[in-house]
Design a protein around this motif. Sequence first.
Motif, short mmCIF file in Angstrom:
data_model
loop_
_atom_site.label_atom_id
_atom_site.label_comp_id
_atom_site.label_asym_id
_atom_site.label_seq_id
_atom_site.Cartn_x
_atom_site.Cartn_y
_atom_site.Cartn_z
N PRO A 155 2.03 52.00 -83.44
CA PRO A 155 2.84 52.35 -82.27
C PRO A 155 2.95 51.22 -81.24
CG PRO A 155 1.40 54.17 -82.82
CD PRO A 155 1.00 53.03 -83.70
N VAL A 156 1.92 50.40 -81.13
CA VAL A 156 2.03 49.32 -80.15
C VAL A 156 2.33 47.99 -80.82
CG1 VAL A 156 0.54 50.40 -78.45
CG2 VAL A 156 -0.46 48.89 -80.14
N ASP A 195 4.50 45.19 -82.53
CA ASP A 195 5.90 44.80 -82.50
C ASP A 195 6.54 44.75 -83.88
OD1 ASP A 195 7.17 44.61 -80.12
OD2 ASP A 195 6.45 42.60 -79.64
N LYS A 200 -7.79 42.16 -77.01
CA LYS A 200 -6.41 41.96 -76.59
C LYS A 200 -5.75 40.88 -77.43
CE LYS A 200 -6.32 43.42 -71.77
NZ LYS A 200 -5.41 44.55 -71.85
N ARG A 206 8.30 39.97 -77.16
CA ARG A 206 7.20 40.92 -77.10
C ARG A 206 7.61 42.19 -76.36
NH1 ARG A 206 2.00 41.26 -78.06
NH2 ARG A 206 0.45 41.98 -76.56
N TYR A 207 7.40 43.31 -77.01
CA TYR A 207 7.65 44.62 -76.42
C TYR A 207 9.05 44.72 -75.80
CZ TYR A 207 2.56 45.01 -76.87
OH TYR A 207 1.28 45.03 -77.34
N LYS A 208 10.02 44.29 -76.56
CA LYS A 208 11.38 44.36 -76.05
C LYS A 208 12.16 45.47 -76.74
CE LYS A 208 12.31 40.69 -73.27
NZ LYS A 208 10.92 40.34 -72.99
N ALA A 209 11.89 45.69 -78.01
CA ALA A 209 12.71 46.65 -78.74
C ALA A 209 12.09 46.95 -80.09
CB ALA A 209 14.10 46.06 -78.95
N ARG A 210 12.65 47.91 -80.76
CA ARG A 210 12.36 48.14 -82.17
C ARG A 210 13.57 47.62 -82.92
NH1 ARG A 210 7.38 48.48 -82.94
NH2 ARG A 210 6.27 50.12 -81.88
N ARG A 220 20.05 43.79 -77.54
CA ARG A 220 19.84 45.17 -77.12
C ARG A 220 20.45 45.30 -75.74
NH1 ARG A 220 14.31 48.84 -76.50
NH2 ARG A 220 15.49 50.76 -76.48
#
Lengths: 200, 839
Positions: B104-105, B107, B138, B214-218, B243
């Motif tokens: 889930p977290v 990328d 982390k 990083r953590y921008k989209a699926r 996106r």
Amino acid sequence: MSAGKYMEKKRECGIRDIFRRTFFIDFIKGLMVTLRYNLSKSVTVRYPDTEKWVPFPRYRGVHTLNRDEKGRELCVACELCARACPTKCITVVPMEDDTGRGIADRVAKVWKVDLVRCLFCGYCEDACPTFALRLGKDYERACTDVSCALLDREELLGPAEVPWSFDGGVVVGARFERGKGGIKVAADLSDEKSPWFERQ
Amino acid sequence: MNGEKFVTLKVNGKEVTVKEGTLILDAAREAGYEIPTFCYQENLSGVGSCRICFVEIEGQKKLQPSCITPVMADMNVRTDSAQVIAARGAMLEFVLTNHALDCPVCDKGGECELQNMVWKFGPRKGRFTEKKIRFHEKDYILSPVIVKNSNRCVHCMRCVRVCSEVVGKAVLGVIGREAHQEMTSFVRSYLDCDHDGMCIEVCPVGCFMRLPYRYKARHWDLKSAKTVCPYCATGCRMTIQERDGVVVRSIARLGSGFNGRMMCARGRFGYDFLNSKERLKTPLLKVGGVFKEVSWDKALGVIREKFTRADPKKVFGVASARLTNEELYLFQKLVRSVFNSPNLDSTSRWNENASAAFISAAGIPGRGTGIYGAMEADCVFIAGAQISDENPVTDYIVRYTTAAKRNSVIIASSRAMKLDSSSRMSIRHLPGRLGSLLNATALSLYMDYPERLEGTPGIDGIKGKTVEGLGQVSGVEVSDIKSLAGVLRGSASVSILAGVDFLRFREGILGLRLLGAILKTLGKQLEILPLLDRSNQRGAWDMGVHPLFGPGYGEVKEKGLGVDGMLERANEGASDAFYIIGEDILSMYPDRAFAARALSRAGFLVYQDMFMTETAQISDLVLPGASFAEKAGTFTNQEGRVQAAEPLLSPKGEAKTDLEIISAIGSSIAPGFTGADPQRVFEEIRGGLKTYEGIFPGLNDSNGVMVKGSGNTLKEFEEVKEAVSDLGKNTSYPYYLITGNHLFHSGRLSRRSEILRGLLMEPVIEISSILADELGVEDGSRVMVNGRESGAVFSVRVKKGTPKEVVFIPENFEKAPANRFFKRGETVARVNITVHSSF
Ligand code: SF4
Ligand code: SF4
Ligand code: SF4
Ligand code: SF4
Ligand code: SF4
Ligand code: FES
């Protein structure tokens, strides 16, 4: 049976019929029902004035986003809810935040749902790996424009009127409030009343 | 083919015949059976570590990894037996015992090879209950573009192998053993590498990840378009993805282009200029010294008025070699048939005679030269190019293909480069003296075969000279020249990769032609592949955006002026109107002061681009153009590979594609001018140019389509004057200054990319380690560089292997423009360097 025969039967008017019409028998029969209900115990939920139905735990009402016991957001912005949704009404945009806002450093920058399109099917809830998203007990979504059907993160994260610890499946006391922001039916969870189906 | 043996085997009962030495994996895939793989990666050495590709071979008790086991005749292989299927599941279960499994977290979620594989073959439940090994809590940042999570590693070693075998950096390694093994940089330190992100692209899981993404989209949020990298002329096929209107990623996919997964830092991370807030959005007209927004109608009206009134002889046009073929074609049509002017060019960095001579010497009008074909040669001779920085992916291809084939790579350059370590021989010559080196080599060959080579065109020019003499002029040891000649002599086939230093210094073009002619006379199979530094430079030449030849290298009625000549005329006041698309002359022309002077007198200057560049600021009318991501069209890379591109976005604000603007200008002056439909224009190109006859490049052509021969040779440009420039002895300016592109930049366009700027912010100067020791400076120290007329402060980058007297300043930095140090007429600029101490 042909239509003609049926018509003929209807036109028959015997003595019983004349009697019925003259003395308003049908009307009195109706009044008797009313009278009987008037005298029996009431089962009506006095919604919205003084009572309100709190649904069962498995009810699928408006979305809620939840926090863990430390107050951190459970949503990790994995976008699975958005992916699972058959009507594509959820939008999630992730971002990085390692300040402890969420349980992971991936949190939602945007999380919004468009209830106008929502089917309340609960697929999103099933997809959520962290139990951040749960369809809550709120079902009051009447308003004069669609804006109240567009909910975003802040609203969904706010304390739910009915907490998850409250099981529901009961009628509780309520107060009908008319304020600047519109109307509201505030529930008083401590004032539990029996549900209508037990009131007979 | 010659001498190759074939073997026949059975895969799942189906007979296949493959070359001897083929891997079982490839044979099975050829037979149409899918075998999952992790550690196997095309073009990398085999390690056979993950064991997911197990197959059963009749007669062998144990299952065998198909990715490292070659086929043998009459083998009977099963890819689908119960044992194989059980083993696959077991291997996956084993991989998962120590896998973070935090999809889930992660990328990579949704496009993860491990996820897909477990979904397809894996266990639904693991049985291991032990605590998982965690390397860290982390994710950690490895470079401005790379972020890493080792807890997800499946130990396939693709990252380590790609870094050393393809990129040639070998900065990744393994720490620890077995389950504790972690692929990372030395002690997890910040990487000082090429930042090309190859490790990210090959990593099958979410271990190496893009920091900017990083953590921008699926991946399912993204809209993609296939296009071509806008930077160098290697012309890597890439897919850009957006996106919500913001381009968030550029990727290279296996099977979508000739470059496979390869891209360099520019291509993989230089996409974000597309999202820049500084993009021009409306036409701007200078009124009383300040720009005012105007409508397109007004802008076109002004252009019509100025250009129709101008004397055609005094009208000039320059179009950037980053436009599409369609735009370039229409541009030359506009200049030639609407403005009626013969003066047009596609670059301001080199002279038109030099480019014509180079085109002719490199045989560009003849046909396309594929890079993989060129790598088949016994000897690959790279000259006049810092290939590792200018054309990184070409460098990768040379590295891994020649390592596998063990053919000889020889490099001749004034600067050291990464590829040196993969070469059999690296020759360092003085700047601008490549010609003497090539002539010396030619002479050495001539002395070996005087009879056979008698009469080779150009041979008379070197007859009176000696190898020693020429060697001395070029600054190369005679023994090196002799061994170069020896390798060439001993090779049945030779590929010459000729870079833009041939154009920058001009000397050398004749040498290239002569050497080429000699090798051909000696019966060698010769390929010449130009190495160019602007994405569509070859396309620009093909389309005839050149003052000396027309589309398809055909003759023109009247020869015109190149940028050199245009600026000269402008400087004399003989310019009425100037139309420039995307070529920032002021920052690129090798004499900044002169260009500024000339352009200020250029009459009415129309400048069309995506950004307010330096040239835009001094022009009279600025038109907002579009980026490659907003265009449909075709690009022709240095090999002659024509690749189609599709638009991902629409132009910003009121901006239009360059094709639309050119077409609008054309029709406003000459009604009925070609419309702005790229397909129609390409049809016109196909109809008019022999080279593009019958070429239908499609978006799904993984290899593009090679251009054909034009039938023209540009013979008349053979006799370009070549003089060995006088390097002189100048003790107050002891160092030769060369310019070119930095590894992270291409022209000034890449400077608009925040990500690339993050990789390299300040202006740098590359100096040899000898000079660095002498000055007592190291990487990051500051030095003052002074030319005769200007100076600037630079940060030092030390390069081992560069001769002491050669220094390099990239042309990319607006803060310290390299072209300030150059002067018209001087081919080699000279500078001195002092330690900068003021703080
Ligand atoms: S309940 Fe169903 S329709 Fe509504 S948001 Fe969730 S998945 Fe979508
Ligand atoms: S609500 Fe749940 S499923 Fe949706 S993004 Fe957040 S964590 Fe993922
Ligand atoms: S690497 Fe793949 S399997 Fe592992 S956490 Fe990321 S998405 Fe999941
Ligand atoms: S980091 Fe990625 S590519 Fe490297 S060994 Fe691990 S899984 Fe393979
Ligand atoms: S700059 Fe050149 S080598 Fe790098 S990705 Fe672009 S085309 Fe390929
Ligand atoms: S793919 Fe064959 S062992 Fe890894």
